[in-house]
Write an enzyme that holds these catalytic residues in place. Sequence first.
Site, PDB file in Angstrom:
ATOM      1  CG  ASP A 160      -0.211   0.057   2.516  1.00 36.91           C
ATOM      2  OD1 ASP A 160       1.040   0.105   2.507  1.00 36.91           O
ATOM      3  OD2 ASP A 160      -0.872   0.070   3.563  1.00 36.91           O
ATOM      4  CG  ASP A 181      -6.505  -5.366   1.251  1.00 33.74           C
ATOM      5  OD1 ASP A 181      -7.163  -4.605   0.514  1.00 33.74           O
ATOM      6  OD2 ASP A 181      -6.078  -5.024   2.368  1.00 33.74           O
ATOM      7  CB  CYS A 227     -12.097 -26.977   6.312  1.00 32.35           C
ATOM      8  SG  CYS A 227     -10.614 -26.002   6.058  1.00 32.35           S
ATOM      9  CB  CYS A 262      -7.062 -25.950   6.293  1.00 27.04           C
ATOM     10  SG  CYS A 262      -7.517 -25.986   8.040  1.00 27.04           S
ATOM     11  CB  CYS A 266     -10.118 -28.845   9.247  1.00 20.37           C
ATOM     12  SG  CYS A 266     -10.752 -27.225   9.707  1.00 20.37           S
ATOM     13  CG  HIS A 319      -9.972 -22.899   9.575  1.00 21.36           C
ATOM     14  ND1 HIS A 319     -10.516 -23.976   8.905  1.00 21.36           N
ATOM     15  CD2 HIS A 319     -10.984 -21.998   9.740  1.00 21.36           C
ATOM     16  CE1 HIS A 319     -11.797 -23.741   8.688  1.00 21.36           C
ATOM     17  NE2 HIS A 319     -12.115 -22.551   9.178  1.00 21.36           N
TER      18      HIS A 319
END
Lengths: 435, 403
Positions: B106, B280, B318, B320, B323, B348
């Site tokens: 930014d 974002d 999920c 991930c 999980c 997660h």
Amino acid sequence: MAGSRIKLELSRVVQGESRLGVLKGLGRTGQHCLEVPGCLLYSHLGTVPHLTQDTLHTLKNIPAVTQVTLSSVAEHQEVLQEFKGGFKKFAGLHDTVVYCSLHDPAALCPPGYTTNKTVSVWGSGGRIELTVAKFMAIQKTIQPDWYQSMADGETWQSNTSRKRLRKSVDRTLAHLDECLTIHQNSQDLQGVEVFGVVEGGDILEERARSARETAKRPVAGFCLDGFQTGSMDQTLRTQLIKAIAKELPEDKPRLLQGVGRPDEVLACVEAGVDLFEGFFPFQVTERGCALSFSFDISLDPERAVLELNDDETCRAGEGQPNGEVTDGDQTQMTSFEINLKDKRYHDDFRPLVEGCGCYCCVNHQRAYLHHLLVTNELLAGVLLMIHNTAHYIGFFSTLREALANDKLDLLKRRQVILIATSFSVTVTPDGFESA
Amino acid sequence: MASLAQRKTLCVASPLTLRIVAECPVTKARACDLILPHSAVSTPVFMPVGTQGTLKGITVDQLDGLGCQICLGNTYHLGMRPGPDLIEKANGLHGFMNWKKNLLTDSGGFQMVSLVELSEVNEEGVKFKSPYDGKEILLSPEKSISIQNSLGSDIMMQLDDVVSSTVTGPRVEEAMHRSIRWLDRCIAANKNPDKQNLFAIIQGGLNADLRKACLDEMTQRNVPGFAIGGLSGGEEKDDFWRMVTLSTDHLPREKPRYLMGVGYAVDLVVCVALGCDMFDCVFPTRTARFGSALVPWGSLQVKHKQYAKDFQPIDPDCPCPTCKRHSRAYLHALFKSDTSAMHHITIHNIAYQLTLMRSVRQSIVDGRFPEFIRSFMKQMFPSPDQYPSWAVDALASVNVTLE
Ligand SMILES: [Zn+2]
Ligand SMILES: [Zn+2]
């Protein structure tokens, strides 16, 4: 319990005391083993501090045994009871042996709460008072592979009276007998091993009595309690451990509690210790430091001295100029580490330790670690924990190699040089340099 | 001010290519391949925020493992510590944090206005006192770009004159015009136009005429991409989506559109439908630290007592690493013992955001994005009468009716 499955196969005993070997038959099915001298994997509730399974498994040669402390599990007993599958499954630990100790070696345990029938542990929710019955009920829900028997270990302070020490030995033996009775009648604990605890403070006769009596019980190994760093000097510690070792059977492992500094580890291995708790890398991590001591025994000693003068002499003097207090500063910085918060690392683009193969050193530089520490970023703890654990595991592997090749003296000399050179500057508790 | 013709001749071919893979025949949604210097990015994309050159306890390998192709760094924070000189020596922010994929930085302006008291804006730039040494610092468009050039990000943002979206009146108009002038100064200051893309930021508050005027001016500049700024700052959602859709209506089809500061799941899905490509937000990672896990039905407060004996994973569907291995009950307990509990939730939550955007993209490619929206909303809210009216209106404006 008759005929414990844990088997210590010694391949070498140097000078009648230092032992090299393999601890076999670990785990419920006996498929794991651990080389000795060695260390356990330190954990918070089954998790190596700061790490997830992904980051942990960037490490090679991870110790096969994870230490879980009863103090952290006790408050979740109700949950584990409902879960039924044991702690290992609860914590998502699939491929490790779980050893359950009473206390957390890296956390202070306030004295004054022990009675004839109870000991206290401190979890996140405060004090939990344990009778043997409660202690064993928790073990049944944890279902570890091996656990430390309940013990009165409140006698590590140097001014403890002989009477109190005698009492702690007696109580600890009584606790052990009670634990074993419950254990032998428990279906849930079949195939689980018990380690007896040797107490006795700094009195040689009490230490010997404690060891002798404990060895008469059907235990798989021994925890040597009350020797933690800060409680006594190494000469006395060595003397006491040697006396204990004489009373213990050669074929059972000896786990020393509360000692992790590399120089103390070396001395204790020489006195006959097999196993250490792996909490030292965690303490170093918490003060924002990286283990950097050299333990390379392939170099000849003279070159080693030169090398030390070059880089390592300035190590322990690195204070924090702004006097910033680090979180959880339990112990002082030692001569085995560098303080990455120090300004000098601001633009140092070298890895923490040249040649280290850990994830942190392969991917990141001191300047980045310095930045993460000064900005209080969580990744600092992750990366330091990876490196410090890797370095510590490497130290133990070299220690075994030194024992196998008669090079223990060389390894010790490296440590002595290191400590001698760091005496010129010492670090005061608040991190400022003083002469 | 240079004339428009002069500006065009100064422009070099930008290090960015946008390939439109599919466009939704019903809404304004599109799926693109955004080719940036460090790798291709599949859009629509959510970009996790790594403020200080690190993502909340997650290693770059873990982030890469989750399929992240671009993340953010904050110019204000990194410019203060460790400073642009050091990062330049470390081969840019990529080298410093060892991140092999793309980075967006930014301008530093937003942080300055929101974090630093006593900041003062004039034509030169933003003046403020360093919170570290009290020194007075001027962040001008030139300075912002110079820092971002040192950081070496793949996408840089222009310095804009930020006004809170709840402010009205002449200040909004002044800020919009100033942002256009600052855009020209940023373009002129960019030392690496062949390696670093500079995005313009559309301003104009909640005033449609000012937004339109800003769009007209800025789209005449030859910048590789556009951001929609000045929103997600506490304005009414009814105003928010109208400004978004107005902006995408006037932005060129062949350039990427980045909606700044937006990251709630519903907002993402709706704003993809309105034609945005990039997003974002610090929310998914910030909220993880407090034990809030994002799930298709909202969020789950892992630290709440009700999960102490809940032995299911956070989200059984999920994929991930958290999980796959850990239960709600274990994470609940771990929160009392170790910071790694936060890392589990952070992983997660990033996985949730990235998976959501991948599903959105796939549905656009498969030509079934409107159906995706309907089933997404059904899962997110217990009943249709709980659908937020702004989302219903926004979706209706792009021909998606929710039952
Ligand atoms: Zn390393
Ligand atoms: Zn998950």
